[in-house]
Design a protein around this motif. Sequence first.
Motif, PDB file in Angstrom:
ATOM      1  N   ARG A 299       0.819  -1.205   0.000  1.00 28.62           N
ATOM      2  CA  ARG A 299       0.000   0.000   0.000  1.00 28.62           C
ATOM      3  C   ARG A 299       0.854   1.256   0.000  1.00 28.62           C
ATOM      4  O   ARG A 299       2.004   1.250   0.439  1.00 28.62           O
ATOM      5  CB  ARG A 299      -0.906   0.023   1.231  1.00 28.62           C
ATOM      6  CG  ARG A 299      -1.996  -1.016   1.261  1.00 28.62           C
ATOM      7  CD  ARG A 299      -2.988  -0.673   2.377  1.00 28.62           C
ATOM      8  NE  ARG A 299      -2.330  -0.196   3.585  1.00 28.62           N
ATOM      9  CZ  ARG A 299      -2.301  -0.858   4.737  1.00 28.62           C
ATOM     10  NH1 ARG A 299      -2.876  -2.038   4.835  1.00 28.62           N
ATOM     11  NH2 ARG A 299      -1.699  -0.356   5.793  1.00 28.62           N
ATOM     12  N   ALA A 300       0.254   2.355  -0.448  1.00 25.07           N
ATOM     13  CA  ALA A 300       0.964   3.632  -0.504  1.00 25.07           C
ATOM     14  C   ALA A 300       1.471   4.053   0.865  1.00 25.07           C
ATOM     15  O   ALA A 300       2.584   4.571   0.999  1.00 25.07           O
ATOM     16  CB  ALA A 300       0.053   4.707  -1.089  1.00 25.07           C
ATOM     17  N   ASP A 301       0.664   3.832   1.920  1.00 24.08           N
ATOM     18  CA  ASP A 301       1.104   4.236   3.256  1.00 24.08           C
ATOM     19  C   ASP A 301       2.275   3.390   3.737  1.00 24.08           C
ATOM     20  O   ASP A 301       3.107   3.854   4.526  1.00 24.08           O
ATOM     21  CB  ASP A 301      -0.053   4.181   4.258  1.00 24.08           C
ATOM     22  CG  ASP A 301      -0.597   2.775   4.437  1.00 24.08           C
ATOM     23  OD1 ASP A 301      -0.859   2.104   3.419  1.00 24.08           O
ATOM     24  OD2 ASP A 301      -0.770   2.345   5.585  1.00 24.08           O
TER      25      ASP A 301
ATOM     26  N   LEU B  15       4.657   2.291   1.706  1.00 21.33           N
ATOM     27  CA  LEU B  15       5.800   2.815   0.962  1.00 21.33           C
ATOM     28  C   LEU B  15       6.262   4.165   1.492  1.00 21.33           C
ATOM     29  O   LEU B  15       7.358   4.617   1.161  1.00 21.33           O
ATOM     30  CB  LEU B  15       5.449   2.936  -0.527  1.00 21.33           C
ATOM     31  CG  LEU B  15       5.126   1.625  -1.240  1.00 21.33           C
ATOM     32  CD1 LEU B  15       4.733   1.900  -2.686  1.00 21.33           C
ATOM     33  CD2 LEU B  15       6.300   0.664  -1.183  1.00 21.33           C
ATOM     34  N   GLU B  16       5.437   4.807   2.296  1.00 22.75           N
ATOM     35  CA  GLU B  16       5.800   6.117   2.847  1.00 22.75           C
ATOM     36  C   GLU B  16       6.185   6.034   4.314  1.00 22.75           C
ATOM     37  O   GLU B  16       6.547   7.041   4.915  1.00 22.75           O
ATOM     38  CB  GLU B  16       4.618   7.080   2.682  1.00 22.75           C
ATOM     39  CG  GLU B  16       4.277   7.371   1.213  1.00 22.75           C
ATOM     40  CD  GLU B  16       2.952   8.099   1.054  1.00 22.75           C
ATOM     41  OE1 GLU B  16       2.296   8.344   2.097  1.00 22.75           O
ATOM     42  OE2 GLU B  16       2.570   8.392  -0.082  1.00 22.75           O
ATOM     43  N   GLY B  17       6.119   4.845   4.914  1.00 25.19           N
ATOM     44  CA  GLY B  17       6.378   4.706   6.341  1.00 25.19           C
ATOM     45  C   GLY B  17       7.824   4.380   6.673  1.00 25.19           C
ATOM     46  O   GLY B  17       8.733   4.531   5.852  1.00 25.19           O
TER      47      GLY B  17
ATOM     48  N   ARG C 110       9.938   2.033   4.422  1.00 28.39           N
ATOM     49  CA  ARG C 110       9.893   2.410   3.001  1.00 28.39           C
ATOM     50  C   ARG C 110      11.009   1.767   2.184  1.00 28.39           C
ATOM     51  O   ARG C 110      10.758   1.185   1.129  1.00 28.39           O
ATOM     52  CB  ARG C 110       9.985   3.944   2.899  1.00 28.39           C
ATOM     53  CG  ARG C 110      10.228   4.481   1.495  1.00 28.39           C
ATOM     54  CD  ARG C 110      10.345   6.006   1.496  1.00 28.39           C
ATOM     55  NE  ARG C 110      10.815   6.519   0.222  1.00 28.39           N
ATOM     56  CZ  ARG C 110      10.045   6.674  -0.850  1.00 28.39           C
ATOM     57  NH1 ARG C 110       8.775   6.339  -0.807  1.00 28.39           N
ATOM     58  NH2 ARG C 110      10.554   7.141  -1.970  1.00 28.39           N
ATOM     59  N   LYS C 111      12.240   1.859   2.665  1.00 32.19           N
ATOM     60  CA  LYS C 111      13.359   1.368   1.869  1.00 32.19           C
ATOM     61  C   LYS C 111      13.340  -0.156   1.737  1.00 32.19           C
ATOM     62  O   LYS C 111      13.755  -0.698   0.702  1.00 32.19           O
ATOM     63  CB  LYS C 111      14.678   1.857   2.452  1.00 32.19           C
ATOM     64  CG  LYS C 111      14.861   3.361   2.258  1.00 32.19           C
ATOM     65  CD  LYS C 111      16.209   3.844   2.725  1.00 32.19           C
ATOM     66  CE  LYS C 111      16.377   5.321   2.435  1.00 32.19           C
ATOM     67  NZ  LYS C 111      17.684   5.841   2.877  1.00 32.19           N
TER      68      LYS C 111
ATOM     69  N   TYR D  48      10.589  -1.982   1.546  1.00 30.27           N
ATOM     70  CA  TYR D  48       9.562  -2.278   0.546  1.00 30.27           C
ATOM     71  C   TYR D  48      10.053  -1.938  -0.864  1.00 30.27           C
ATOM     72  O   TYR D  48       9.825  -2.706  -1.809  1.00 30.27           O
ATOM     73  CB  TYR D  48       8.288  -1.493   0.853  1.00 30.27           C
ATOM     74  CG  TYR D  48       7.531  -2.001   2.062  1.00 30.27           C
ATOM     75  CD1 TYR D  48       7.211  -3.357   2.187  1.00 30.27           C
ATOM     76  CD2 TYR D  48       7.123  -1.138   3.074  1.00 30.27           C
ATOM     77  CE1 TYR D  48       6.512  -3.827   3.294  1.00 30.27           C
ATOM     78  CE2 TYR D  48       6.423  -1.600   4.182  1.00 30.27           C
ATOM     79  CZ  TYR D  48       6.127  -2.937   4.288  1.00 30.27           C
ATOM     80  OH  TYR D  48       5.440  -3.405   5.379  1.00 30.27           O
ATOM     81  N   LEU D  49      10.723  -0.814  -0.994  1.00 29.55           N
ATOM     82  CA  LEU D  49      11.204  -0.431  -2.321  1.00 29.55           C
ATOM     83  C   LEU D  49      12.272  -1.395  -2.820  1.00 29.55           C
ATOM     84  O   LEU D  49      12.354  -1.684  -4.019  1.00 29.55           O
ATOM     85  CB  LEU D  49      11.731   0.999  -2.300  1.00 29.55           C
ATOM     86  CG  LEU D  49      10.672   2.080  -2.087  1.00 29.55           C
ATOM     87  CD1 LEU D  49      11.310   3.461  -2.060  1.00 29.55           C
ATOM     88  CD2 LEU D  49       9.594   2.024  -3.177  1.00 29.55           C
TER      89      LEU D  49
END
Length: 343
Positions: A318-320, A322-324, A327-328, A330-331
Amino acid sequence: MSLTSAGTTHLSERDPKVSGAEMVAALVPPPQFDGATFATYRTDDAYPSQQEAKDLLEVFSSKRSAPASRGGFFRRGKREAPLKPGVYLDGGFGVGKTHLLAAIYHDMPARRKYFGSFIEYTALVGALGYQKTVELFRGADLLCIDEFELDDPGDTMVMTRLIAELVPTGTKLAATSNTPPNALGEGRFAAQDFLREIQAMAEHFQTIRIDGTDYRQRAVDGHAVVLDDAAYESAMTDAAASALVSDDDFGAFIRHLASVHPSRYIRLIEGIGTIGLRDVVGFDDQAAALRFVAFVDRAYDAQIPIRATGVPVDQVFRADMLEGGYRKKYLRAVSRLVALTHS
């Protein structure tokens, strides 16, 4: 990892076991980095930090002293300060950190050296006990720790204690992560005593920044391959004719991961030539998503292609998320998933 048979199996039905001795024996670079050397690390001229990191690490892994800087006509060259007992490779995913870590392992003329992911070391402590693990590594010449994680404060405390005990005995340390050591807990934990532990660990390392673009994304179009049902069946049938493949419903597979310790994920995929995941869906639960990330890391280490239907596997977070704070991680998983669906 050798393939021993052909046909189809289901990862959701496997229950791998790993002994402490087997875990120690597995502390070597992944097969894809068997031939990793400093000579085979291709630097990008657009990012000078890559060449600078390579030069420093060649010194770190050898008996040579750091080179003296050039002096002027009336000045003597200034010799660089000696490197700390540990080096910490900080940079984004896909810039070659693990390649360089493996190059250190292969290049260092050491009698006793180990290479493992953060989770492999903490799992070993769980299997052998802390004191036995300290005795095992005491006197080791080199410990390489790939992808230093801070998902669990307890695990991080264990690693900082282990590092603190080994450094005075002469062990050299090399580690990678996507953030520098004094920022690892940022956005995740607020406990001041935990942050102090991170700072103490950081004192043992010289942080070496490596900038650059993800080499995996340079090689593909940036999107995971998703198959329809017919294409999936055809691809898995073809793959199963010459190697053992796994074929699992994504939901059942994710539920099964919760019952297997991440240190055993490498055994979960042992002998598998292609991983098949049907009816992929996005994650609602972060714990499940992080387990999948750990699984992707092991699949990528083993370079096992993934074939999937449903939601593209690079779009499951989810977008949240990827921003939490993760983040790194998940990316990095997205980058690796894209590469595996193209392999």
